[in-house]
Design a protein around this motif. Structure first.
Motif, short mmCIF file in Angstrom:
data_model
loop_
_atom_site.label_atom_id
_atom_site.label_comp_id
_atom_site.label_asym_id
_atom_site.label_seq_id
_atom_site.Cartn_x
_atom_site.Cartn_y
_atom_site.Cartn_z
N LEU A 174 0.82 -1.21 0.00
CA LEU A 174 0.00 0.00 0.00
C LEU A 174 0.86 1.26 0.00
CD1 LEU A 174 -2.79 -1.07 2.52
CD2 LEU A 174 -3.04 -0.77 0.05
N GLU A 211 3.46 1.72 -1.57
CA GLU A 211 3.96 1.99 -2.91
C GLU A 211 3.16 3.10 -3.60
OE1 GLU A 211 4.02 -1.60 -5.15
OE2 GLU A 211 5.34 -2.66 -3.75
N HIS A 212 1.90 3.24 -3.15
CA HIS A 212 1.06 4.31 -3.68
C HIS A 212 1.39 5.62 -2.97
CE1 HIS A 212 -2.33 6.38 -5.40
NE2 HIS A 212 -2.90 6.58 -4.21
N ASP A 213 1.59 6.68 -3.72
CA ASP A 213 1.89 7.99 -3.15
C ASP A 213 0.58 8.59 -2.62
OD1 ASP A 213 3.07 10.31 -2.36
OD2 ASP A 213 3.30 11.14 -4.38
N VAL A 214 0.30 8.33 -1.36
CA VAL A 214 -0.99 8.74 -0.78
C VAL A 214 -1.05 10.26 -0.67
CG1 VAL A 214 -2.51 8.54 1.22
CG2 VAL A 214 -1.08 6.59 0.53
N PHE A 248 -7.04 3.84 -3.24
CA PHE A 248 -5.83 3.14 -3.69
C PHE A 248 -6.12 2.49 -5.05
CE2 PHE A 248 -5.34 3.53 0.83
CZ PHE A 248 -3.97 3.72 1.03
N PRO A 249 -5.10 2.25 -5.84
CA PRO A 249 -5.31 1.63 -7.15
C PRO A 249 -6.00 0.27 -7.03
CG PRO A 249 -3.09 2.54 -7.00
CD PRO A 249 -3.69 2.63 -5.62
N PHE A 253 -4.12 -3.10 -6.70
CA PHE A 253 -3.51 -3.52 -5.44
C PHE A 253 -4.33 -4.63 -4.79
CE2 PHE A 253 -0.68 0.28 -4.00
CZ PHE A 253 -0.06 0.27 -5.24
#
Length: 438
Positions: free
Chosen positions: A157, A159-162, A296-297, A300
């Motif tokens: 998670l 890895e996603h630029d929140v 989130f994408p 994922f």
């Protein structure tokens, strides 16, 4: 004195009618506080000008500084009956704590009820009816849950630029899970939902709609349909809809939010909420969780992530309440001594504190019979053996026993170090290579 009090107040926290208030009571409540009374022998008295209550406040001296500092509140009031007294005492205590926080700028929170005593003159003798709350359980064991898969899921998670807005929403979700009061939990979850909605608000403008038929409103002077970016409430409904929330639930959550923001509590509007009324927090919490997942994408969530959701967000606590009769000393001013030394109500924990998950061990019927015999034999092993023998299930011709992690650690140390003794020998056989343990 308290004996001549009658109620003439209309305050919401004191809204019970005079006719209902037939019984005098005194509640003994402990309160967590950032501040204390200047000296341990000083008793502060707060008397409601309308006669609704009298509160006597003093420090609870402590010698063990690992325990929290507490204030003792003795609240004298009237109630229809002893069984109805707790809710009234909670409202009156809230009135005291609200004013204390307002006038001192310090934090106060109810810790626990100790007793509520029937303060009426006894019909015969000196015996009084008392509701006595149990001592708090020494510890709350956690739910064993975290594994390596959880850590890997978090890394995925991350890895996603929140975006910053979603990080703020995640913070309010965390604070909502941890909040003690269901009212606070609902408010915190709603804050998070508003942040997500504002972040997701589409740039396209929308029409104002007729409140009756929902058709776009038309301005005859401008000869066009006015447009604007979605209002906050419209954006929130869009997020809820994306989280698979139906219209009826949206309306219920919106009305609940409006009520809380205008000063009511969940308990005060429970007739309009599901049963139990706190479950509205779970409804909102699950919708918020789905809304956060959607940030989130999608790729994922391909079945490799390990995610958890509680069966309830509410922090329920079990306690024992005993209805007893005993003598309660009264001083010359008519105030009760509520120490009750030598008398306690308690819930006994099932065993020593646990952090890890329990184990399941398999034994033969003959081994289980030996376990039962050992459970009757005096010794430092007896409590542990009794815990194990009472949590068993027969399956496939074998006895499967649940063993707490703390007990299993003791057993394994004894077996590995080849300690001598009957119970050590028994578990040496049970845990031996010939038998599998779960």
């Amino acid at each position: 004195m308290f004996g001549g009090w009658r109620l003439f107040c209309s305050n919401m926290a004191m809204s019970h009618s005079i006719a209902e208030r037939e019984m005098r009571c005194v509640a003994n409540v402990e309160v967590r506080s950032q501040i204390s009374v200047m000296t341990d022998d000083l008793v502060l008295t707060i008397t409601d000008p309308r006669g609704a209550f009298k509160a006597r406040i003093k420090n609870i001296p402590r010698s063990d500084f690992t325990t929290p500092f507490l204030l003792s509140f003795h609240i004298y009031f009237e109630a229809p009956s002893l069984n109805d007294s707790k809710e009234i005492a909670e409202d009156l205590l809230a009135t005291c704590l609200n004013m204390l926080a307002f006038t001192t700028g310090s934090a106060f929170r109810m810790h626990r009820f100790r007793q509520i005593v029937d303060a009426e003159v006894p019909a015969k003798g000196d015996m009084r009816n008392i509701l006595m709350w149990g001592e708090g359980v020494e510890y709350d064991d956690p739910q064993p849950f975290l594994q390596k898969d959880n850590a890997r899921s978090i890394e995925r998670l991350l890895e996603h630029d929140v975006p910053p807005a979603i990080r703020r929403a995640l913070r309010w979700y965390r604070l909502g899970i941890d909040a003690v009061s269901p009212d606070d939990q609902f408010a915190y979850f709603w804050f998070a939902l508003e942040i997500v909605a504002e972040f997701q608000k589409p740039p396209e403008k929308v029409h104002d709609k007729c409140p009756h038929c929902q058709s776009p409103l038309y301005c005859e002077n401008c000869q066009k349909h006015p447009e604007h970016r979605p209002y906050a409430k419209q954006a929130i409904r869009a997020v809820m809809k994306a989280a698979e929330c139906d219209d009826a639930t949206m309306n219920l959550l919106d009305k609940t939010r409006n009520s809380l923001m205008h000063g009511t509590t969940l308990r005060e509007i429970e007739s309009s909420l599901p049963t139990p009324h706190e479950s509205i927090v779970d409804i909102l919490g699950r919708i918020l969780w789905k809304a956060l997942v959607l940030q989130f994408p999608k790729e994922f969530f391909n079945g490799t992530l390990v995610m958890g959701m509680p069966s309830t967000y509410i922090h329920y606590k079990a306690n024992a309440i005993a209805h007893v009769q005993t003598i309660v000393p009264v001083d010359k001013d008519g105030h009760f001594n509520l120490d009750f030394k030598g008398m306690t109500v308690a819930i006994t924990p099932p065993g020593p504190p646990q952090s890890a998950a329990p184990f399941v061990v398999r034994m033969t019927s003959e081994q289980y019979d030996r376990l039962i015999m050992l459970s009757h034999r005096k010794g430092d092993h007896q409590e542990m053996i009794q815990r194990i023998r009472h949590h068993v299930q027969e399956k496939g011709g074998f006895i499967h026993a649940l063993v707490l992690a703390t007990d299993m650690s003791l057993i394994e140390r004894a077996v590995k170090s080849k300690q001598q003794g009957d119970w050590q020998d028994l578990f040496g056989e049970i845990l031996g290579p010939a038998d599998e343990s779960g």
